[in-house]
Design a protein around this motif. Structure first.
Motif, PDB file in Angstrom:
ATOM      1  N   ALA A 165       2.605   1.816  -3.574  1.00  0.00           N
ATOM      2  CA  ALA A 165       1.517   2.061  -4.445  1.00  0.00           C
ATOM      3  C   ALA A 165       1.137   3.756  -4.338  1.00  0.00           C
ATOM      4  CB  ALA A 165       0.129   1.564  -3.977  1.00  0.00           C
ATOM      5  N   PRO A 178      -9.466   3.636  -4.489  1.00  0.00           N
ATOM      6  CA  PRO A 178      -8.074   2.437  -4.257  1.00  0.00           C
ATOM      7  C   PRO A 178      -7.335   2.693  -2.377  1.00  0.00           C
ATOM      8  CG  PRO A 178      -7.839   2.947  -6.469  1.00  0.00           C
ATOM      9  CD  PRO A 178      -9.573   3.331  -5.806  1.00  0.00           C
ATOM     10  N   LYS A 179      -6.817   4.223  -2.778  1.00  0.00           N
ATOM     11  CA  LYS A 179      -6.536   4.594  -1.506  1.00  0.00           C
ATOM     12  C   LYS A 179      -7.054   5.144  -0.767  1.00  0.00           C
ATOM     13  CE  LYS A 179      -4.257   8.887  -0.197  1.00  0.00           C
ATOM     14  NZ  LYS A 179      -3.827  11.074  -0.301  1.00  0.00           N
ATOM     15  N   ALA A 217      -6.909   1.263   0.691  1.00  0.00           N
ATOM     16  CA  ALA A 217      -6.182   1.112   1.416  1.00  0.00           C
ATOM     17  C   ALA A 217      -5.410   1.706   2.966  1.00  0.00           C
ATOM     18  CB  ALA A 217      -5.003   1.211   0.599  1.00  0.00           C
ATOM     19  N   ARG A 221       0.041   3.569 -10.078  1.00  0.00           N
ATOM     20  CA  ARG A 221       0.366   2.864  -8.797  1.00  0.00           C
ATOM     21  C   ARG A 221      -1.402   1.508  -8.566  1.00  0.00           C
ATOM     22  NH1 ARG A 221       0.257   8.200  -7.938  1.00  0.00           N
ATOM     23  NH2 ARG A 221      -1.865   9.098  -9.117  1.00  0.00           N
ATOM     24  N   GLN A 222      -2.061   1.745 -10.153  1.00  0.00           N
ATOM     25  CA  GLN A 222      -2.984   0.821 -10.352  1.00  0.00           C
ATOM     26  C   GLN A 222      -2.603   0.104 -10.964  1.00  0.00           C
ATOM     27  OE1 GLN A 222      -6.434   1.431 -10.871  1.00  0.00           O
ATOM     28  NE2 GLN A 222      -5.964  -1.330 -10.854  1.00  0.00           N
ATOM     29  N   TRP A 225      -1.691  -1.714  -7.209  1.00  0.00           N
ATOM     30  CA  TRP A 225      -3.279  -2.065  -6.768  1.00  0.00           C
ATOM     31  C   TRP A 225      -3.224  -3.578  -7.004  1.00  0.00           C
ATOM     32  CZ3 TRP A 225      -3.516   0.328  -2.572  1.00  0.00           C
ATOM     33  CH2 TRP A 225      -3.055   2.126  -3.059  1.00  0.00           C
ATOM     34  N   SER A 249      -4.468  -7.729  -5.008  1.00  0.00           N
ATOM     35  CA  SER A 249      -5.769  -8.219  -4.873  1.00  0.00           C
ATOM     36  C   SER A 249      -5.715  -9.885  -4.600  1.00  0.00           C
ATOM     37  CB  SER A 249      -6.080  -8.172  -6.477  1.00  0.00           C
ATOM     38  OG  SER A 249      -5.327  -8.333  -7.347  1.00  0.00           O
ATOM     39  N   TYR A 259       0.950  -0.936  -0.215  1.00  0.00           N
ATOM     40  CA  TYR A 259      -0.065   0.586   0.495  1.00  0.00           C
ATOM     41  C   TYR A 259       0.947   0.846  -0.263  1.00  0.00           C
ATOM     42  CZ  TYR A 259      -4.263  -3.157   0.885  1.00  0.00           C
ATOM     43  OH  TYR A 259      -5.216  -3.777   0.978  1.00  0.00           O
TER      44      TYR A 259
END
Length: 202
Positions: free
Chosen positions: A52, A140-141, A144, A61-62, A65, A69, A49
């Motif tokens: 990223a 996402p942020k 996380a 970043r993607q 992520w 997963s 995290y």
């Protein structure tokens, strides 16, 4: 002088009894955790995290992520099994004192001032799964951030079980510079409600 000696003896006896009880709890929790890679997965996830969030481009970043997963799914599955395994332990060994400081045999002497670790782990398992599934549709942020809070609160509960609430809170401050109250405020609403109800004896 006699009072001083008596006080020293009582303090020493209390310390020794606490240490004995804590060793039993550490051994019990450790015997279950040894069957999983939960700590390793937690470390990989929280480090991921941070990595990223530190990237300068959305594309990079993607990518991170997406890679994380798999780790999230593994952690969710393993922690759910761990909680289910621990739930098989007898209640006599899973009560946790809600008192700030450790008192020998508090769970037996003051059962109304305890909560059940089995229920706490079940709450954490649901909370972790809830965030991984992203039922709240978080970015996402934000996801996380919430997942990290869920993991740290679970870690706090484990330290509380093994030692005391005061020591667990101090460790969280020392390792992550995060107060217990902030962790509780940062987890999902469902986790927070269930957790507070449990530890407050509701």
């Amino acid at each position: 002088m006699d009072i001083l000696i008596l006080a020293i003896l009582i303090a020493t006896g209390t310390y020794m009894l606490n240490a004995k009880e804590q060793r039993k709890r550490i051994a019990l929790l450790g015997s279950h955790l040894a069957n999983y890679q939960i700590e390793k997965l937690m470390e990989a996830l929280t480090d991921g995290y941070l990595r990223a969030l530190g990237e300068s481009t959305d594309e990079r970043r993607q990518q991170i992520w997406s890679l994380l997963s798999t780790t999230e799914a593994q952690l969710t599955e393993q922690f759910s099994r761990f909680a289910a395994d621990f739930a098989k332990e007898p209640e006599a060994t899973t009560r946790v004192s809600r008192l700030a400081m450790a008192i020998p045999f508090a769970e037996k002497i003051l059962p109304s001032f305890t909560f059940d670790m089995r229920k706490a782990l079940a709450i954490h398992a649901r909370g972790i799964a809830h965030v991984v599934q992203n039922t709240s549709h978080l970015a996402p942020k934000d996801r996380a951030f919430m997942m990290t809070a869920e993991l740290f609160l679970m870690q706090h509960t484990c330290h509380w079980f093994c030692k005391s609430k005061t020591i667990a809170t101090a460790r969280m401050l020392a390792r992550h510079q995060t107060p217990h109250e902030q962790l509780v405020a940062s987890v999902s609403a469902d986790t927070r409600k269930a957790y507070l109800t449990l530890i407050k004896g509701g």
